[in-house]
Design an enzyme around this catalytic site. Structure first.
Site, mmCIF file in Angstrom:
data_model
loop_
_atom_site.group_PDB
_atom_site.id
_atom_site.type_symbol
_atom_site.label_atom_id
_atom_site.label_comp_id
_atom_site.label_asym_id
_atom_site.label_seq_id
_atom_site.Cartn_x
_atom_site.Cartn_y
_atom_site.Cartn_z
ATOM 1 N N SER A 149 35.362 32.778 47.749
ATOM 2 C CA SER A 149 36.815 32.805 47.924
ATOM 3 C C SER A 149 37.115 32.313 49.333
ATOM 4 O O SER A 149 36.288 32.480 50.239
ATOM 5 C CB SER A 149 37.321 34.248 47.777
ATOM 6 O OG SER A 149 38.646 34.352 48.283
ATOM 7 N N TYR A 162 36.458 43.117 51.586
ATOM 8 C CA TYR A 162 36.271 42.123 50.504
ATOM 9 C C TYR A 162 35.917 40.761 51.102
ATOM 10 O O TYR A 162 34.977 40.079 50.646
ATOM 11 C CB TYR A 162 37.570 42.033 49.685
ATOM 12 C CG TYR A 162 37.609 40.937 48.650
ATOM 13 C CD1 TYR A 162 37.012 41.098 47.406
ATOM 14 C CD2 TYR A 162 38.273 39.731 48.908
ATOM 15 C CE1 TYR A 162 37.061 40.087 46.443
ATOM 16 C CE2 TYR A 162 38.322 38.717 47.952
ATOM 17 C CZ TYR A 162 37.717 38.906 46.728
ATOM 18 O OH TYR A 162 37.769 37.905 45.778
HETATM 19 N N1 LIG Z 1 41.748 36.878 41.675
HETATM 20 C C1 LIG Z 1 41.706 36.271 42.860
HETATM 21 O O1 LIG Z 1 42.728 36.159 43.611
HETATM 22 C C2 LIG Z 1 40.432 35.632 43.318
HETATM 23 C C3 LIG Z 1 40.467 34.710 44.357
HETATM 24 C C4 LIG Z 1 39.281 34.138 44.768
HETATM 25 C C5 LIG Z 1 38.095 34.474 44.171
HETATM 26 N N2 LIG Z 1 38.086 35.388 43.160
HETATM 27 C C6 LIG Z 1 36.803 35.755 42.571
HETATM 28 O O2 LIG Z 1 36.704 35.194 41.278
HETATM 29 C C7 LIG Z 1 35.866 36.027 40.467
HETATM 30 C C8 LIG Z 1 36.584 36.343 39.156
HETATM 31 O O3 LIG Z 1 37.743 37.078 39.453
HETATM 32 P P1 LIG Z 1 38.934 37.296 38.400
HETATM 33 O O4 LIG Z 1 40.191 36.808 39.028
HETATM 34 O O5 LIG Z 1 38.524 36.779 37.083
HETATM 35 O O6 LIG Z 1 38.985 38.880 38.384
HETATM 36 P P2 LIG Z 1 39.198 39.934 37.177
HETATM 37 O O7 LIG Z 1 39.997 39.335 36.082
HETATM 38 O O8 LIG Z 1 39.681 41.181 37.848
HETATM 39 O O9 LIG Z 1 37.725 40.135 36.627
HETATM 40 C C9 LIG Z 1 36.735 40.761 37.336
HETATM 41 C C10 LIG Z 1 35.831 41.426 36.308
HETATM 42 O O10 LIG Z 1 34.700 41.981 36.993
HETATM 43 C C11 LIG Z 1 34.307 43.076 36.222
HETATM 44 N N3 LIG Z 1 33.501 44.028 37.005
HETATM 45 C C12 LIG Z 1 33.849 44.663 38.150
HETATM 46 N N4 LIG Z 1 32.854 45.479 38.537
HETATM 47 C C13 LIG Z 1 31.868 45.337 37.610
HETATM 48 C C14 LIG Z 1 30.602 45.934 37.430
HETATM 49 N N5 LIG Z 1 30.126 46.838 38.301
HETATM 50 N N6 LIG Z 1 29.858 45.580 36.365
HETATM 51 C C15 LIG Z 1 30.321 44.675 35.467
HETATM 52 N N7 LIG Z 1 31.524 44.078 35.569
HETATM 53 C C16 LIG Z 1 32.288 44.424 36.626
HETATM 54 C C17 LIG Z 1 35.571 43.733 35.730
HETATM 55 O O11 LIG Z 1 35.215 44.366 34.545
HETATM 56 P P3 LIG Z 1 35.880 45.687 33.951
HETATM 57 O O12 LIG Z 1 36.780 45.164 32.880
HETATM 58 O O13 LIG Z 1 34.746 46.473 33.436
HETATM 59 O O14 LIG Z 1 36.621 46.379 35.074
HETATM 60 C C18 LIG Z 1 36.498 42.546 35.534
HETATM 61 O O15 LIG Z 1 36.578 42.164 34.198
HETATM 62 C C19 LIG Z 1 35.544 37.270 41.319
HETATM 63 O O16 LIG Z 1 34.300 37.083 41.975
HETATM 64 C C20 LIG Z 1 36.636 37.246 42.366
HETATM 65 O O17 LIG Z 1 36.252 37.915 43.562
HETATM 66 C C21 LIG Z 1 39.222 35.960 42.700
#
Ligand SMILES: NC(=O)c1ccc[n+]([C@@H]2O[C@H](COP(=O)([O-])OP(=O)(O)OC[C@H]3O[C@@H](n4cnc5c(N)ncnc54)[C@H](OP(=O)(O)O)[C@@H]3O)[C@@H](O)[C@H]2O)c1
Length: 261
Positions: A149, A162
């Site tokens: 990110s 984070y």
């Molecule tokens: N959203 C943003 O603004 C943003 C920006 C830059 C980068 N990113 C990165 O992009 C990636 C994807 O993010 P996203 O936006 O798709 O987020 P998201 O929709 O919140 O998905 C994250 C997923 O990670 C799962 N998770 C968390 N802890 C876990 C664990 N211990 N074991 C297994 N699963 C786990 C959650 O599952 P549960 O359903 O079980 O909770 C959730 O489904 C992440 O690495 C995030 O840091 C996000």
């Protein structure tokens, strides 16, 4: 990996409910099996239906808690035994955590570091071992997508727990990619900015405005898959964040520390 070619084999989504991960999986699922590795894997009906709807040949949930790093090797072994060749592994699990809570309660900070750095390191190295054991084909041995990110490019006071995990992960993946050069394993490092979606929903509900150049999960996935097809190693989403963050490195700390989220 050759241009416009994604390695043969199943799609493995680690973080089977991730909004961005699912959008990426949807785009490469047609004609392939998809494995959804997630917590509460018995509750993935919606995700399974979506992927079947776009033409996945089969969608298979499997229980996965990223924080249980001691179980990663066995889980990846089981995946290789049950599902055969993996073409693309998408490492999309993660938590934003709560910065104020992390500052007051170090155990919450450790939890963020565990999921967003330690578990990523463990699974990425395990995936490299899994893909190395696969026969090389025209599209290579397989591909891994990791999500960094811009929060880690220059870490801000407002989300330094984070942000620091992303800084660590980003550095790890750069060296990891180089270590795999010539192995037939392709690694793509995605560096999105703020994504308006599931992970940031609570933050926005608390009054935080989306950062400039925000994107949605489908937009991030589209750019990620495009970069994968082109055999790119790094993708900034949107691309303007690259020159922007190159410049932001030079902002004096006295000003940087006043940056909002
Ligand atoms: N959203 C943003 O603004 C943003 C920006 C830059 C980068 N990113 C990165 O992009 C990636 C994807 O993010 P996203 O936006 O798709 O987020 P998201 O929709 O919140 O998905 C994250 C997923 O990670 C799962 N998770 C968390 N802890 C876990 C664990 N211990 N074991 C297994 N699963 C786990 C959650 O599952 P549960 O359903 O079980 O909770 C959730 O489904 C992440 O690495 C995030 O840091 C996000």
């Amino acid at each position: 990996m050759t241009a416009d070619r994604i390695p043969d084999g199943a799609v493995l989504l680690l973080g089977g409910r991730s909004e961005v991960g699912l959008e990426v999986a949807r785009r490469i699922a047609p004609g392939r099996d998809v494995i959804l590795a997630a917590r509460r894997s018995e509750h993935l009906d919606e995700q399974i239906a979506t992927l079947r709807g776009v033409g996945a040949t089969g969608v298979f949930p499997i229980e996965f808690d990223a924080d249980r790093t001691e179980l990663h090797a066995a889980l990846l072994g089981e995946i290789a035994d049950r599902f055969g060749r993996i073409g693309v592994a998408i490492v999309a699990f993660g938590i934003l955590g709560d910065q104020a809570r992390a500052e007051a309660d170090p155990s919450h900070a450790v939890r963020i570091a565990q999921t967003d750095y330690v578990a990523q390191v463990s699974i990425l190295l395990g995936l490299a071992n899994l893909l190395r054991a696969q026969e090389p084909r025209a599209g290579g041995r397989g591909a891994i997508i990791a999500f960094s990110s811009v929060a880690g490019v220059r870490v801000r006071k407002a989300n330094f727990v984070y942000g620091s995990t992303k800084a660590g992960l980003d550095g790890f993946v750069q060296g990891f990619t180089d270590s795999l050069h010539g192995s037939g394993i392709h690694v793509l490092l995605a560096r999105p900015g703020f994504i308006v979606g599931a992970m940031t929903r609570e933050l926005m509900a608390s009054g935080v405005k989306p950062a400039p150049f925000s994107r949605t999960a489908p937009q991030v996935a589209e750019a990620t898959v495009h970069a994968l097809r082109r055999g790119r190693r790094v993708v900034w989403i949107p691309p303007v964040l690259r020159p922007l963050y190159a410049g932001l490195r030079f902002v004096p700390q006295a000003i940087w520390r006043r940056m909002p989220r």
